[in-house]
Scaffold this motif. Sequence first.
Motif, PDB file in Angstrom:
ATOM      1  N   LYS A 162     -67.596  26.765-110.429  1.00  0.00           N
ATOM      2  CA  LYS A 162     -68.093  26.650-111.768  1.00  0.00           C
ATOM      3  C   LYS A 162     -67.065  26.338-112.728  1.00  0.00           C
ATOM      4  CE  LYS A 162     -71.972  28.672-113.260  1.00  0.00           C
ATOM      5  NZ  LYS A 162     -72.898  29.434-113.348  1.00  0.00           N
ATOM      6  N   GLN A 163     -67.311  25.241-113.474  1.00  0.00           N
ATOM      7  CA  GLN A 163     -65.971  25.300-114.707  1.00  0.00           C
ATOM      8  C   GLN A 163     -66.392  26.023-115.867  1.00  0.00           C
ATOM      9  OE1 GLN A 163     -63.092  23.765-114.181  1.00  0.00           O
ATOM     10  NE2 GLN A 163     -63.934  23.850-112.030  1.00  0.00           N
ATOM     11  N   ARG A 164     -67.848  26.237-116.181  1.00  0.00           N
ATOM     12  CA  ARG A 164     -68.096  27.044-117.198  1.00  0.00           C
ATOM     13  C   ARG A 164     -69.221  27.929-117.215  1.00  0.00           C
ATOM     14  NH1 ARG A 164     -67.137  25.339-122.847  1.00  0.00           N
ATOM     15  NH2 ARG A 164     -65.913  23.537-121.797  1.00  0.00           N
ATOM     16  N   HIS A 189     -65.004  29.895-120.382  1.00  0.00           N
ATOM     17  CA  HIS A 189     -64.427  29.033-119.521  1.00  0.00           C
ATOM     18  C   HIS A 189     -62.708  29.516-119.593  1.00  0.00           C
ATOM     19  CE1 HIS A 189     -63.934  26.531-123.016  1.00  0.00           C
ATOM     20  NE2 HIS A 189     -62.990  26.117-122.684  1.00  0.00           N
ATOM     21  N   LEU A 190     -62.174  28.961-118.645  1.00  0.00           N
ATOM     22  CA  LEU A 190     -60.756  28.833-118.371  1.00  0.00           C
ATOM     23  C   LEU A 190     -60.271  27.535-118.971  1.00  0.00           C
ATOM     24  CD1 LEU A 190     -57.984  29.916-117.592  1.00  0.00           C
ATOM     25  CD2 LEU A 190     -58.350  28.931-115.558  1.00  0.00           C
ATOM     26  N   ASP A 191     -59.507  27.853-120.066  1.00  0.00           N
ATOM     27  CA  ASP A 191     -59.073  26.604-120.910  1.00  0.00           C
ATOM     28  C   ASP A 191     -57.940  26.042-119.966  1.00  0.00           C
ATOM     29  OD1 ASP A 191     -57.185  25.521-123.223  1.00  0.00           O
ATOM     30  OD2 ASP A 191     -59.397  25.423-124.199  1.00  0.00           O
ATOM     31  N   ASP A 192     -57.778  24.782-120.236  1.00  0.00           N
ATOM     32  CA  ASP A 192     -56.730  23.947-119.570  1.00  0.00           C
ATOM     33  C   ASP A 192     -55.488  24.798-120.265  1.00  0.00           C
ATOM     34  OD1 ASP A 192     -58.648  22.384-118.340  1.00  0.00           O
ATOM     35  OD2 ASP A 192     -58.463  20.784-119.949  1.00  0.00           O
ATOM     36  N   ARG A 193     -55.286  25.301-121.060  1.00  0.00           N
ATOM     37  CA  ARG A 193     -53.891  25.688-121.688  1.00  0.00           C
ATOM     38  C   ARG A 193     -53.464  26.953-121.151  1.00  0.00           C
ATOM     39  NH1 ARG A 193     -55.898  24.204-127.768  1.00  0.00           N
ATOM     40  NH2 ARG A 193     -57.842  24.457-126.719  1.00  0.00           N
ATOM     41  N   LEU A 237     -67.990  38.800-113.168  1.00  0.00           N
ATOM     42  CA  LEU A 237     -68.413  38.493-111.866  1.00  0.00           C
ATOM     43  C   LEU A 237     -68.036  36.795-111.789  1.00  0.00           C
ATOM     44  CD1 LEU A 237     -69.997  38.641-109.294  1.00  0.00           C
ATOM     45  CD2 LEU A 237     -71.977  38.188-110.573  1.00  0.00           C
ATOM     46  N   PHE A 238     -68.154  36.135-112.791  1.00  0.00           N
ATOM     47  CA  PHE A 238     -67.807  34.694-112.989  1.00  0.00           C
ATOM     48  C   PHE A 238     -66.162  34.475-112.540  1.00  0.00           C
ATOM     49  CE2 PHE A 238     -66.123  30.914-115.364  1.00  0.00           C
ATOM     50  CZ  PHE A 238     -66.966  30.142-114.817  1.00  0.00           C
ATOM     51  N   ARG A 263     -62.031  32.095-109.789  1.00  0.00           N
ATOM     52  CA  ARG A 263     -60.625  31.987-110.352  1.00  0.00           C
ATOM     53  C   ARG A 263     -59.840  32.342-109.219  1.00  0.00           C
ATOM     54  NH1 ARG A 263     -61.845  28.005-112.920  1.00  0.00           N
ATOM     55  NH2 ARG A 263     -63.352  28.470-114.584  1.00  0.00           N
ATOM     56  N   ASP A 264     -58.588  31.872-109.183  1.00  0.00           N
ATOM     57  CA  ASP A 264     -57.512  32.276-108.249  1.00  0.00           C
ATOM     58  C   ASP A 264     -56.560  33.367-108.774  1.00  0.00           C
ATOM     59  OD1 ASP A 264     -58.361  30.605-106.365  1.00  0.00           O
ATOM     60  OD2 ASP A 264     -57.161  28.702-107.182  1.00  0.00           O
TER      61      ASP A 264
END
Length: 126
Positions: free
Chosen positions: A3-5, A14-18, A41-42, A47-48
């Motif tokens: 999931k992205q968000r 979310h994990l920002d592109d920056r 948990l997300f 995420r790696d």
Amino acid sequence: MKKQRLTDTNFEFHLDDRGFYYLRLKEGEEFNMKDIKNINLFILENRDSFQKPFLIEFGYGSTISDGVQEHLTNSANRFSTADAILISTYAHQLIAKFYIRHYKPTKPTKIFESIFEALEWIEKQG
């Protein structure tokens, strides 16, 4: 598929592109321990690389429930390497200053009223 968000009634995350985590507390909502657990948990499931700076934005009228600030000061409970806290009201300023002065977080933590200043600072923390 990852999931992205993560979106909930109280927050968006979310994990920002920056390269930093972005947490926005929604307007008029209370952020609580259940929300912290959902975010952790997300991160673990999606995420790696886990440890990154956080940009935390308080929505107008948002609040934090009892116990959240104390929980966040324990480094073992965090995936954050630094916290930029973006505030928009005097009440949020009081909450953020209390957190820093009372709990003395061990990770770099700074309060901002400008998104541009917060982004500039967080970029240096990554």
